[in-house]
Enzyme design. Structure first.
Site, PDB file in Angstrom:
ATOM      1  N   ASN A   1       0.834  -1.194   0.000  1.00  0.00           N
ATOM      2  CA  ASN A   1       0.000   0.000   0.000  1.00  0.00           C
ATOM      3  C   ASN A   1       0.873   1.249   0.000  1.00  0.00           C
ATOM      4  O   ASN A   1       1.946   1.280   0.603  1.00  0.00           O
ATOM      5  CB  ASN A   1      -1.004  -0.004   1.160  1.00  0.00           C
ATOM      6  CG  ASN A   1      -0.389  -0.199   2.524  1.00  0.00           C
ATOM      7  OD1 ASN A   1       0.630  -0.875   2.667  1.00  0.00           O
ATOM      8  ND2 ASN A   1      -1.003   0.372   3.534  1.00  0.00           N
TER       9      ASN A   1
ATOM     10  N   GLU B   1       0.261   5.202   0.713  1.00  0.00           N
ATOM     11  CA  GLU B   1      -0.682   6.224   1.155  1.00  0.00           C
ATOM     12  C   GLU B   1      -0.261   7.603   0.664  1.00  0.00           C
ATOM     13  O   GLU B   1       0.855   7.784   0.167  1.00  0.00           O
ATOM     14  CB  GLU B   1      -0.789   6.188   2.692  1.00  0.00           C
ATOM     15  CG  GLU B   1      -1.374   4.871   3.178  1.00  0.00           C
ATOM     16  CD  GLU B   1      -1.583   4.794   4.678  1.00  0.00           C
ATOM     17  OE1 GLU B   1      -2.268   3.878   5.130  1.00  0.00           O
ATOM     18  OE2 GLU B   1      -1.038   5.667   5.404  1.00  0.00           O
TER      19      GLU B   1
ATOM     20  N   CYS C   1      -4.128   0.641  -2.542  1.00  0.00           N
ATOM     21  CA  CYS C   1      -3.923  -0.583  -1.751  1.00  0.00           C
ATOM     22  C   CYS C   1      -2.854  -1.485  -2.379  1.00  0.00           C
ATOM     23  O   CYS C   1      -2.573  -1.414  -3.579  1.00  0.00           O
ATOM     24  CB  CYS C   1      -5.202  -1.384  -1.652  1.00  0.00           C
ATOM     25  SG  CYS C   1      -6.599  -0.518  -0.937  1.00  0.00           S
TER      26      CYS C   1
ATOM     27  N   GLU D   1      -3.068  -4.701  -2.977  1.00  0.00           N
ATOM     28  CA  GLU D   1      -3.614  -5.655  -3.955  1.00  0.00           C
ATOM     29  C   GLU D   1      -3.708  -5.020  -5.336  1.00  0.00           C
ATOM     30  O   GLU D   1      -3.350  -5.629  -6.343  1.00  0.00           O
ATOM     31  CB  GLU D   1      -5.011  -6.138  -3.520  1.00  0.00           C
ATOM     32  CG  GLU D   1      -5.045  -6.806  -2.161  1.00  0.00           C
ATOM     33  CD  GLU D   1      -5.351  -5.825  -1.038  1.00  0.00           C
ATOM     34  OE1 GLU D   1      -4.763  -4.714  -1.004  1.00  0.00           O
ATOM     35  OE2 GLU D   1      -6.180  -6.172  -0.184  1.00  0.00           O
TER      36      GLU D   1
ATOM     37  N   CYS E   1     -10.132  -5.026   0.409  1.00  0.00           N
ATOM     38  CA  CYS E   1     -11.269  -4.102   0.398  1.00  0.00           C
ATOM     39  C   CYS E   1     -12.111  -4.339  -0.860  1.00  0.00           C
ATOM     40  O   CYS E   1     -11.683  -5.008  -1.811  1.00  0.00           O
ATOM     41  CB  CYS E   1     -10.790  -2.655   0.485  1.00  0.00           C
ATOM     42  SG  CYS E   1     -10.184  -1.949  -1.061  1.00  0.00           S
TER      43      CYS E   1
ATOM     44  N   CYS F   1     -10.507  -3.292  -4.236  1.00  0.00           N
ATOM     45  CA  CYS F   1      -9.502  -4.242  -4.737  1.00  0.00           C
ATOM     46  C   CYS F   1     -10.160  -5.510  -5.265  1.00  0.00           C
ATOM     47  O   CYS F   1      -9.728  -6.056  -6.282  1.00  0.00           O
ATOM     48  CB  CYS F   1      -8.486  -4.583  -3.645  1.00  0.00           C
ATOM     49  SG  CYS F   1      -7.352  -3.218  -3.331  1.00  0.00           S
TER      50      CYS F   1
HETATM   51 ZN    ZN Z   1      -7.983  -2.415  -1.319  1.00  0.00          ZN
END
Ligand code: ZN
Length: 135
Positions: A44, A46, A55, A57, A87, A90
């Site tokens: 990830n 940010e 993210c 993934e 999530c 993703c």
């Molecule tokens: Zn995600």
């Protein structure tokens, strides 16, 4: 545990260490595995805007496509602490490229493990087959 999962787990753990997560402090590492056992890592990343965050993934998917284009996929290994599921965003991106029986293996740093299929999360998924066919 199958060999590809062990190998991907190590790569996902290493990717997790490189995660840029100064806001959530929730580091995530992912390893996307093709049917020929090629592995694409993601972590990830940010952003101070929060909305610019991506993210692990999805970064793994983008890594695969930017390096070798779309490849047939076998599974994903995710490493978080505590253990977490992908999530919804993703899962949607994965469903663009992965089949219903795509494996998702989730681990925490203590080796706790959960296994699901993509269809467990998105049994009625929206994917390219959902769009009208061109005539
Ligand atoms: Zn995600």
């Amino acid at each position: 545990m199958e060999n590809w999962i062990k190998k991907a787990h190590k790569i996902a753990e290493e990717a997790r260490e490189r995660a840029y997560a100064p806001y959530s402090h929730f580091k995530v590492g992912a390893a996307l595995v093709t049917t020929t056992d090629d592995i694409y890592a993601g972590c990830n990343v940010e952003n101070a805007s929060y909305g610019g965050t991506t993210c692990a993934e999805r970064n793994a998917v983008f890594h695969m496509i930017s390096k070798n284009g779309v490849q047939p996929l076998k599974g994903l290994v995710l490493v978080t602490d505590p253990l977490a599921v992908p999530c919804g965003l993703c899962l949607q991106v994965l469903s663009e490229f992965a089949g219903h029986d795509f494996d998702i293996h989730m681990f925490d740093l203590n080796g706790n493990h959960k296994h699901k299929k993509l269809m467990d999360f998105l049994p009625n998924r929206f994917n390219p087959d959902s769009l009208p066919k061109k005539v």
